[in-house]
Design a protein around this motif. Sequence first.
Motif, PDB file in Angstrom:
ATOM      1  N   VAL A 222      73.788   4.479 -26.992  1.00 41.59           N
ATOM      2  CA  VAL A 222      72.829   4.621 -28.081  1.00 41.59           C
ATOM      3  C   VAL A 222      73.571   4.740 -29.410  1.00 41.59           C
ATOM      4  O   VAL A 222      74.784   4.965 -29.450  1.00 41.59           O
ATOM      5  N   SER A 223      72.824   4.571 -30.462  1.00 44.15           N
ATOM      6  CA  SER A 223      73.305   4.894 -31.809  1.00 44.15           C
ATOM      7  C   SER A 223      72.319   5.873 -32.411  1.00 44.15           C
ATOM      8  O   SER A 223      71.244   5.486 -32.875  1.00 44.15           O
ATOM      9  N   ALA A 224      72.659   7.152 -32.382  1.00 42.37           N
ATOM     10  CA  ALA A 224      71.770   8.169 -32.941  1.00 42.37           C
ATOM     11  C   ALA A 224      71.605   7.967 -34.438  1.00 42.37           C
ATOM     12  O   ALA A 224      70.524   8.182 -34.986  1.00 42.37           O
ATOM     13  N   ARG A 225      72.662   7.541 -35.098  1.00 40.13           N
ATOM     14  CA  ARG A 225      72.600   7.350 -36.554  1.00 40.13           C
ATOM     15  C   ARG A 225      71.598   6.273 -36.931  1.00 40.13           C
ATOM     16  O   ARG A 225      70.846   6.405 -37.896  1.00 40.13           O
ATOM     17  N   ARG A 226      71.568   5.183 -36.149  1.00 40.90           N
ATOM     18  CA  ARG A 226      70.648   4.086 -36.447  1.00 40.90           C
ATOM     19  C   ARG A 226      69.333   4.209 -35.675  1.00 40.90           C
ATOM     20  O   ARG A 226      68.425   3.401 -35.857  1.00 40.90           O
ATOM     21  N   GLY A 227      69.236   5.216 -34.806  1.00 37.41           N
ATOM     22  CA  GLY A 227      68.015   5.407 -34.043  1.00 37.41           C
ATOM     23  C   GLY A 227      67.786   4.335 -33.001  1.00 37.41           C
ATOM     24  O   GLY A 227      66.638   4.065 -32.622  1.00 37.41           O
ATOM     25  N   GLU A 228      68.860   3.753 -32.464  1.00 32.29           N
ATOM     26  CA  GLU A 228      68.745   2.672 -31.497  1.00 32.29           C
ATOM     27  C   GLU A 228      69.093   3.169 -30.094  1.00 32.29           C
ATOM     28  O   GLU A 228      69.919   4.054 -29.925  1.00 32.29           O
ATOM     29  N   GLY A 229      68.450   2.577 -29.109  1.00 32.02           N
ATOM     30  CA  GLY A 229      68.703   2.934 -27.715  1.00 32.02           C
ATOM     31  C   GLY A 229      67.870   4.090 -27.228  1.00 32.02           C
ATOM     32  O   GLY A 229      68.057   4.561 -26.094  1.00 32.02           O
ATOM     33  N   MET A 230      66.921   4.564 -28.037  1.00 33.51           N
ATOM     34  CA  MET A 230      66.121   5.723 -27.642  1.00 33.51           C
ATOM     35  C   MET A 230      65.206   5.405 -26.455  1.00 33.51           C
ATOM     36  O   MET A 230      64.971   6.254 -25.589  1.00 33.51           O
ATOM     37  N   GLU A 231      64.681   4.185 -26.398  1.00 32.03           N
ATOM     38  CA  GLU A 231      63.806   3.825 -25.288  1.00 32.03           C
ATOM     39  C   GLU A 231      64.575   3.815 -23.970  1.00 32.03           C
ATOM     40  O   GLU A 231      64.074   4.283 -22.937  1.00 32.03           O
ATOM     41  N   ARG A 232      65.812   3.298 -23.990  1.00 26.50           N
ATOM     42  CA  ARG A 232      66.639   3.306 -22.769  1.00 26.50           C
ATOM     43  C   ARG A 232      66.947   4.733 -22.338  1.00 26.50           C
ATOM     44  O   ARG A 232      66.965   5.042 -21.146  1.00 26.50           O
ATOM     45  N   LEU A 233      67.199   5.590 -23.310  1.00 19.35           N
ATOM     46  CA  LEU A 233      67.475   6.986 -22.992  1.00 19.35           C
ATOM     47  C   LEU A 233      66.246   7.645 -22.379  1.00 19.35           C
ATOM     48  O   LEU A 233      66.351   8.381 -21.383  1.00 19.35           O
ATOM     49  N   TYR A 234      65.085   7.390 -22.933  1.00 16.71           N
ATOM     50  CA  TYR A 234      63.854   7.964 -22.388  1.00 16.71           C
ATOM     51  C   TYR A 234      63.594   7.460 -20.969  1.00 16.71           C
ATOM     52  O   TYR A 234      63.176   8.222 -20.092  1.00 16.71           O
ATOM     53  N   ASP A 235      63.863   6.172 -20.735  1.00 14.50           N
ATOM     54  CA  ASP A 235      63.698   5.621 -19.386  1.00 14.50           C
ATOM     55  C   ASP A 235      64.602   6.328 -18.391  1.00 14.50           C
ATOM     56  O   ASP A 235      64.203   6.598 -17.249  1.00 14.50           O
ATOM     57  N   LEU A 236      65.841   6.620 -18.810  1.00 10.96           N
ATOM     58  CA  LEU A 236      66.779   7.306 -17.918  1.00 10.96           C
ATOM     59  C   LEU A 236      66.274   8.703 -17.582  1.00 10.96           C
ATOM     60  O   LEU A 236      66.382   9.160 -16.438  1.00 10.96           O
ATOM     61  N   VAL A 237      65.731   9.398 -18.586  1.00 12.80           N
ATOM     62  CA  VAL A 237      65.158  10.726 -18.347  1.00 12.80           C
ATOM     63  C   VAL A 237      64.012  10.631 -17.347  1.00 12.80           C
ATOM     64  O   VAL A 237      63.906  11.428 -16.409  1.00 12.80           O
ATOM     65  N   GLN A 238      63.148   9.620 -17.509  1.00 15.19           N
ATOM     66  CA  GLN A 238      62.030   9.445 -16.590  1.00 15.19           C
ATOM     67  C   GLN A 238      62.494   9.223 -15.160  1.00 15.19           C
ATOM     68  O   GLN A 238      61.892   9.738 -14.208  1.00 15.19           O
ATOM     69  N   GLU A 239      63.573   8.462 -14.998  1.00 16.92           N
ATOM     70  CA  GLU A 239      64.036   8.101 -13.659  1.00 16.92           C
ATOM     71  C   GLU A 239      64.513   9.300 -12.848  1.00 16.92           C
ATOM     72  O   GLU A 239      64.559   9.244 -11.619  1.00 16.92           O
TER      73      GLU A 239
END
Length: 248
Positions: A222-239
Amino acid sequence: MSLPLPLNLAVLGTAGSGKTTLTSSFGRWMERRLGRKVAYVNLDPGAESLPFRPSFDIRRYFTVRGLMRKHGLGPNGAMVRASQLLERRAARFAREIRKVGSEVRLLDTPGQLEVFLFHGGGKLLSQLDGTTLSLFLLEARTVLDPAGLTLARLLSLSVQLRLGVPTLCVVNKVDQLDRGLEEELREGLPKLEGMPGVEAELAGRLSSLLREFLPPARLVGVSARRGEGMERLYDLVQEVFCACGDLT
């Protein structure tokens, strides 16, 4: 699928890994894209400023600067003292955090990872209601060689054992890499086992050993600074909560 709520996400990592920025970015993404009610918890008594408004702030009770002045300590000594206070008052602070009524609580932790792990972090997390996970942040450049990748796995195992909660690895700052490596990390960690040298051989042997103790898991870039990859991170949490999910 719906997550078990309330969900506590403790954001951990080494100094400079981007914990506070990720806490803010991921929280805003869940609020705006998913309509989640998100609360922010600051457990870093050394924070000078925050990009979010915390519902619970450890600095109301003590700060690193205040402890330095009161006890004549240096920054490191004051942080150890703060962590001892956190451990001593863990039950009280957990009660205060439980009063924060939100679907998701994001807990931002101090930069001194080892101090939080060994002084009160696990004790506090174990007393929260709902379900608790930890997100362990790594800087992207640290996992681009066999030694760094192996160290990342060792650290994530240490975090999980010490805190007693499921731990997911998150590779942050992928925007600082060349485009090719950035895309590789976004899709999943590049295959590094074939790299030559004694270092790679040692890392490979340690990785084989770690597979016996670590649950199947993939790393998300992810890039927290650019706010990118948040959906992939959320999917991982769901899994984590889905029997059909594939964490590998």
